[in-house]
Design an enzyme around this catalytic site. Structure first.
Site, PDB file in Angstrom:
ATOM      1  N   ALA A 109       0.849  -1.199   0.000  1.00 38.20           N
ATOM      2  CA  ALA A 109       0.000   0.000   0.000  1.00 38.20           C
ATOM      3  C   ALA A 109       0.879   1.243   0.000  1.00 38.20           C
ATOM      4  O   ALA A 109       2.101   1.147   0.215  1.00 38.20           O
ATOM      5  CB  ALA A 109      -0.894   0.013   1.232  1.00 38.20           C
ATOM      6  N   LYS A 110       0.326   2.359  -0.256  1.00 40.21           N
ATOM      7  CA  LYS A 110       1.030   3.639  -0.112  1.00 40.21           C
ATOM      8  C   LYS A 110      -0.034   4.725  -0.004  1.00 40.21           C
ATOM      9  O   LYS A 110      -1.126   4.587  -0.555  1.00 40.21           O
ATOM     10  CB  LYS A 110       1.916   3.913  -1.331  1.00 40.21           C
ATOM     11  CG  LYS A 110       3.114   4.757  -1.004  1.00 40.21           C
ATOM     12  CD  LYS A 110       4.202   3.920  -0.371  1.00 40.21           C
ATOM     13  CE  LYS A 110       5.418   4.729  -0.035  1.00 40.21           C
ATOM     14  NZ  LYS A 110       6.493   3.858   0.450  1.00 40.21           N
TER      15      LYS A 110
END
Ligand code: NAD
Length: 420
Positions: A109-110
């Site tokens: 994720a980011k």
């Protein structure tokens, strides 16, 4: 404190090219390629923040999850005025591969906010962070998506996110973020973890390449959180740190730099410039130094088709994310330079984040020695697995790491099947 790189316009294209190369080698079918090239969830939030002067500003934030086939999503939160959705897509994808390389049970994720935190007061930054955390609380959680520091965010940012999330739940949820202060569930050893991981893979690489780490000459580009720590750890292993640099200055001493003195000098002068027991060196010259090991630990796109041919080091270890592009990889391969790629070399940070999450979930904490011992086990195992693939398939270490990582994620997707 920054913990990751500035954005590059080609980040997503590079990430997709790297994936496609390996998808060809693995023979992945078209539907699975589409799944793995796409972020599973992309949340954009626009939200007001009350400024100190009483006015309201509207900010944009994001949280993207790439793939969660192997476990909850994991990835940093960065604040940057130039943050783009494409950067986040690329960085989330890289997190999926990094976690799979070291075989920790996370997807990638980011997230982040389009903001330059330097233009905000501390109370404004806190209000922005708490509101952003509230907006993305649809997605984050200890079982779903665990955030961490990244560019322009730090342990204090994580403390605010953890507190905001906990206030909404009505009880403390420490495991919603990692990289927290130790007094609220952070892990001993997290601060040095990325550098320790780099040290462990360097020991393995030296063994493979028959290089004695004691007395080996090492150049480190970037004297920040990772670079300065890895330089110190390798000096403790007996290596000679012959060159270091930051964004403005470089130092070179073929006999080895006295890092304690350099650090004291840097703290006193807020610069490396003028340090007496070394010559100055430019960043470009540092990359081409005659040394055994080169460690790019600054930011991305430092080594490319133009300058990779000047590298004389026998081993290049990517402590930074994306410091070499694909042309540089080819040059290194042609010149017999052994490259330890970023998704392996700097995975110590996310590995100890995983340890922090495990400890938070169990409310049972380890000491630093235990953390480092377990980190060493994971990094050494991952290095061995990647190296074995490189030898068996006669590919470079980056391709091998991608074969391992993409293969693991693809297998998880196939095993789970398509719902419904
Ligand atoms: P940092 O901001 O603490 O340090 C970066 C260093 O690079 C600073 O000394 C800065 O002056 C220097 N620098 C900037 N531009 C430079 C240039 N042109 N030439 C030479 N030096 C330059 O950041 P950090 O946390 O040490 O991260 C460094 C790299 O490691 C980044 O690519 C980051 O994504 C990667 N990384 C960090 C972590 C972590 O846990 N901190 C984890 C994984 C990967």
């Amino acid at each position: 404190m920054t913990t990751e790189t500035d954005q590059s316009p080609n980040l997503l294209q590079t990430a997709r090219n790297q994936f496609n190369n390996v998808a060809d080698i693995l023979g992945l079918e078209t539907g699975l390629r589409k799944v793995l090239l796409t972020c599973k969830r992309e949340l954009t939030v626009n939200f007001p923040v009350q400024m100190d002067n009483g006015t309201a500003e509207v900010y944009t934030g994001y949280r993207f999850q790439h793939n969660v086939a192997r476990g909850p999503a994991k990835g940093g939160i960065r604040y940057h005025p130039g943050l783009t959705p494409d950067d986040l897509r690329a960085l989330a994808m890289l997190m999926t591969w990094k976690c799979a390389t070291v075989d920790i049970p996370y997807g990638g994720a980011k997230g982040g906010g389009v903001v330059d935190p330097k233009n905000l007061s501390q109370p404004e930054l806190e209000r922005l962070t708490r509101r952003y955390a509230t907006e993305i609380s649809l997605m984050i959680g200890p079982d779903t998506d665990i955030a961490a520091p990244d560019v322009n965010t730090d342990s204090q940012t994580m403390a605010w996110i953890m507190d905001t999330y906990s206030m909404q739940k009505g009880y403390s949820v420490t495991a919603v973020v990692t990289g927290k202060p130790i007094n609220i569930g952070g892990a001993e050893g997290r601060g040095e973890a990325t550098a320790r991981g780099v040290q462990y893979v360097i020991r393995e690489a030296c063994r493979e390449k028959n290089i004695q780490l004691e007395g080996a000459k090492i150049a480190v580009q970037g004297f920040g959180n990772v670079g300065a720590t890895v330089a110190r750890l390798l000096a403790e292993d007996g290596a000679l740190i012959v060159a270091i640099s930051d964004s403005a200055n470089g130092l070179y001493n073929p006999q080895g730099l006295d890092l304690k003195n350099v650090t004291i000098y840097q703290q006193e002068h807020h610069s490396l410039a003028g340090y007496p027991n070394a010559d100055g060196i430019s960043n470009q010259d540092l990359l081409g130094l005659d040394c055994d090991i080169l460690i790019p630990a600054a930011f991305e796109n430092q080594l490319n088709g133009q300058n990779a041919g000047q590298v004389k080091a026998k081993i290049v270890v990517e402590a930074a994310n994306g410091p070499s592009n694909l042309e540089a990889d080819r040059v290194f391969h042609d010149n017999g330079i052994f490259l330890v790629p970023d998704i392996l070399a700097n995975a110590g940070g996310v590995t100890v984040s995983y340890f922090e999450w495990v400890q938070d979930l169990q409310s049972f904490f380890w000491n630093e020695a235990e953390t480092n011992r377990r980190l060493n086990t994971i990094m050494s195992k991952a290095f061995g697995e990647v190296h074995k693939i490189a030898q068996e398939r006669k590919v470079d270490m980056r391709t091998a790491a991608y074969i391992l990582a993409v293969g693991r994620v693809a297998e998880a997707c196939l095993t789970r099947g398509i719902y419904p």
